[in-house]
Write an enzyme that holds these catalytic residues in place. Structure first.
Site, PDB file in Angstrom:
ATOM      1  N   GLU A 121      11.864  15.701  14.742  1.00  0.00           N
ATOM      2  CA  GLU A 121      12.000  15.607  13.283  1.00  0.00           C
ATOM      3  C   GLU A 121      11.110  16.657  12.618  1.00  0.00           C
ATOM      4  O   GLU A 121       9.887  16.586  12.681  1.00  0.00           O
ATOM      5  CB  GLU A 121      11.626  14.198  12.813  1.00  0.00           C
ATOM      6  CG  GLU A 121      12.002  13.920  11.379  1.00  0.00           C
ATOM      7  CD  GLU A 121      11.768  12.465  11.004  1.00  0.00           C
ATOM      8  OE1 GLU A 121      12.474  11.973  10.109  1.00  0.00           O
ATOM      9  OE2 GLU A 121      10.868  11.827  11.588  1.00  0.00           O
ATOM     10  N   CYS A 170      13.989  10.755   5.866  1.00  0.00           N
ATOM     11  CA  CYS A 170      14.123  10.258   7.240  1.00  0.00           C
ATOM     12  C   CYS A 170      15.538  10.395   7.777  1.00  0.00           C
ATOM     13  O   CYS A 170      15.733  10.632   8.970  1.00  0.00           O
ATOM     14  CB  CYS A 170      13.673   8.806   7.317  1.00  0.00           C
ATOM     15  SG  CYS A 170      11.920   8.551   6.988  1.00  0.00           S
ATOM     16  N   LYS A 222       0.836  -1.196   0.000  1.00  0.00           N
ATOM     17  CA  LYS A 222       0.000   0.000   0.000  1.00  0.00           C
ATOM     18  C   LYS A 222       0.872   1.247   0.000  1.00  0.00           C
ATOM     19  O   LYS A 222       1.642   1.477   0.937  1.00  0.00           O
ATOM     20  CB  LYS A 222      -0.922   0.041   1.221  1.00  0.00           C
ATOM     21  CG  LYS A 222      -1.985   1.153   1.140  1.00  0.00           C
ATOM     22  CD  LYS A 222      -2.673   1.396   2.466  1.00  0.00           C
ATOM     23  CE  LYS A 222      -1.961   2.461   3.272  1.00  0.00           C
ATOM     24  NZ  LYS A 222      -1.998   3.809   2.653  1.00  0.00           N
ATOM     25  N   GLU A 271      11.600   0.980   8.972  1.00  0.00           N
ATOM     26  CA  GLU A 271      12.542   2.065   8.680  1.00  0.00           C
ATOM     27  C   GLU A 271      11.829   3.347   9.060  1.00  0.00           C
ATOM     28  O   GLU A 271      10.875   3.755   8.402  1.00  0.00           O
ATOM     29  CB  GLU A 271      12.955   2.050   7.206  1.00  0.00           C
ATOM     30  CG  GLU A 271      14.200   2.858   6.928  1.00  0.00           C
ATOM     31  CD  GLU A 271      13.892   4.228   6.363  1.00  0.00           C
ATOM     32  OE1 GLU A 271      13.885   5.194   7.185  1.00  0.00           O
ATOM     33  OE2 GLU A 271      13.651   4.353   5.163  1.00  0.00           O
TER      34      GLU A 271
END
Length: 487
Positions: free
Chosen positions: A383, A282, A174, A248
């Site tokens: 982040e 990331c 997906k 991840e």
């Protein structure tokens, strides 16, 4: 690209069972790109059932047969490279130069790499004693559920699908509902090569379709790339069913510069670390640690370089930085800039929305440097996921290692120096899964990539990922004709 896309189930394009759809838009100008099927429970069930039917045959294919399929897929990616790159750029907002030169070629190379890896893969044999032989064989794990993010949908699709196919597994994958189009276009390629049901592509929102996948009992493994927050949810779903998961996740990576760094390359290294894909990476080098001896001079050079970056429409060939994924993400980034100001950081450049002309219709941000940041500030710990980099000074090697490790993430990082001994010491001491030396954001196949701490579990882009998509069978053989005589 097409005006409408269905679900790719069992080798066919079908509408969602309940008829639901959603639209996807170009973040650079707000124009609608396509209408996509919004999968529900029936559709997820159909995808998993199709994958299990296909698995009964696909699991028995030889490494040569699977390698041949992977090579055909790679060739077709190259053949359709321009269309795939443009689709990625329109749906995601990244510059066409990145889609052409990074995402698409790395994806095709990924399939070629795993085609070679499985041809070289061998089991093991151990002679325990003169009468006993132990064989270890690798077998496919079954049907795997994969969920990929919006920042690198095509490349992340390749990272997930290639090792699964190499291992002999079948897939339900997906993409993000924000950027589904490149993977749907990729499904057209897979349709030409793979037997029906080997790869099934379902689209829908994470809060509905994604949750249905996580709750489905038909998967033998889960794989996810995305935020650490959602990573916890995926890990719990896998734990509830006692199946493995590879994750991840997020990062707040340290990009470290010593006085003897290769100056011009190092300045570019700051840009590569935070401006690639508009900072929506990331492993972005979002914490730049600079030795005090060069701090002000290096900061000035980087600020000047940042101001020269051309922010523009992503499909224009001279655009160096495109647009953020949507208005909500842009506002989040701007909010962090304001948080940084309130915490005492100095805006050395940028810090505002990029505007003027065609940029007024999209979600554009100026490349931004927050200077004089302290490692305890929110902008240094959370982040941001945008083109905002924090500059932090340090005194010596011991201090910068301590500061780099003072974070809950551990995905990427880099050290810039001409002293190879120092480079190896720092690279070894920083708690992270990938440390670049005098480069940043190179992510080729054949070099394992993954995180420490809250940045994830598992290593991608390397043959060791086959360990996560297979299970080991031990065949223990007695060569003796004699009974043991215990009874």
């Amino acid at each position: 690209m097409d005006a409408t896309y269905g679900l790719f189930l069992d080798g066919k394009w079908v509408p969602a069972a309940e008829g639901r759809t959603f639209d996807t838009f170009c973040p650079a100008d707000g124009q609608k790109l396509a209408t996509c099927a919004d999968a529900g429970k029936v559709d997820v069930d159909r995808a998993v059932d199709a994958a299990w039917r296909a698995f009964e045959t696909f699991r028995h294919t030889s490494p040569l047969e699977r390698a041949t399929l992977l090579l055909k897929i790679a060739d077709l990616i190259d053949e359709h490279a321009e269309k795939l790159a443009l689709t990625e750029t329109l749906d995601n907002g990244k510059p066409i130069r990145e889609s052409r030169n990074v995402d698409v070629p790395l994806a095709s190379d990924h399939f070629r790499y795993f085609a070679g890896a499985i041809r070289a893969e061998e089991g093991t044999a151990a002679q325990i004693d003169q009468d006993t032989l132990s064989l270890v064989l690798r077998e496919p794990i079954g049907v795997v559920g994969q969920i990929i993010p919006w920042n690198f949908p095509f490349l992340m699709g390749a990272w997930k699908i290639a090792p699964a196919l190499a291992a002999g597994d079948t897939v339900v994958i997906k993409p993000s509902s924000t950027t589904p189009l490149s993977l749907l276009e990729f499904a057209k390629i897979l349709q030409q090569v793979l037997p029906p049901g080997v790869v099934n592509v379902i689209t829908g929102r994470g809060s509905t379709t994604g949750d249905l996948m996580l709750a489905h009992p038909g998967f033998r493994k889960l794989a996810f790339t995305g935020s650490t927050e959602v990573g916890y949810t995926v890990a719990r779903a896998a734990a509830d069913r006692l199946i493995p998961a590879t994750l991840e996740l997020g990062g707040k990576s340290a990009n470290i510069f010593f006085p003897d760094c290769p100056w011009e390359k190092a300045v570019e290294g700051v840009q590569l670390g935070i401006l690639l894909n508009q900072g929506q990476v990331c492993c972005a080098g979002s914490r730049v640690f600079v030795h005090r001896d060069i701090y002000e001079r290096f900061l000035g050079a980087c600020a000047e370089a940042f101001r020269k970056v051309k922010v523009g429409l992503p499909w224009e060939p001279d655009t160096q930085m495109g647009c953020q994924i949507n208005e909500a993400q842009l506002q989040k980034i701007l909010g962090y800039v304001e948080v940084g100001r309130q915490e005492g950081a100095r805006v050395a450049c940028g810090g505002v929305r990029a505007s003027g002309g065609a940029l007024d219709g999209g979600c554009f941000m100026e490349p931004t440097i927050l200077a004089d940041v302290d490692n305890s500030m929110r902008v240094a710990r959370e982040e941001i996921f945008g083109p905002v980099v924090c500059f932090l000074p340090f005194e010596d090697e011991a201090e910068v290692v301590r500061l780099a490790n003072d974070n809950e993430y551990g995905l990427g990082g880099a050290v810039w120096t001409r002293d190879i001994n120092r480079a190896l010491r720092v690279a070894g001491a920083v708690e992270t899964g990938r440390m670049w030396v005098n480069n940043y954001n190179n992510l080729p196949a054949h070099a394992p990539f993954g995180g420490y701490k809250k940045s994830g579990v598992g290593r991608e882009t390397h043959k060791m990922m086959l360990d996560h998509y297979t299970q080991k069978k031990n065949i223990f053989i007695s060569l003796s004709e004699k009974p043991l005589g215990m009874y």
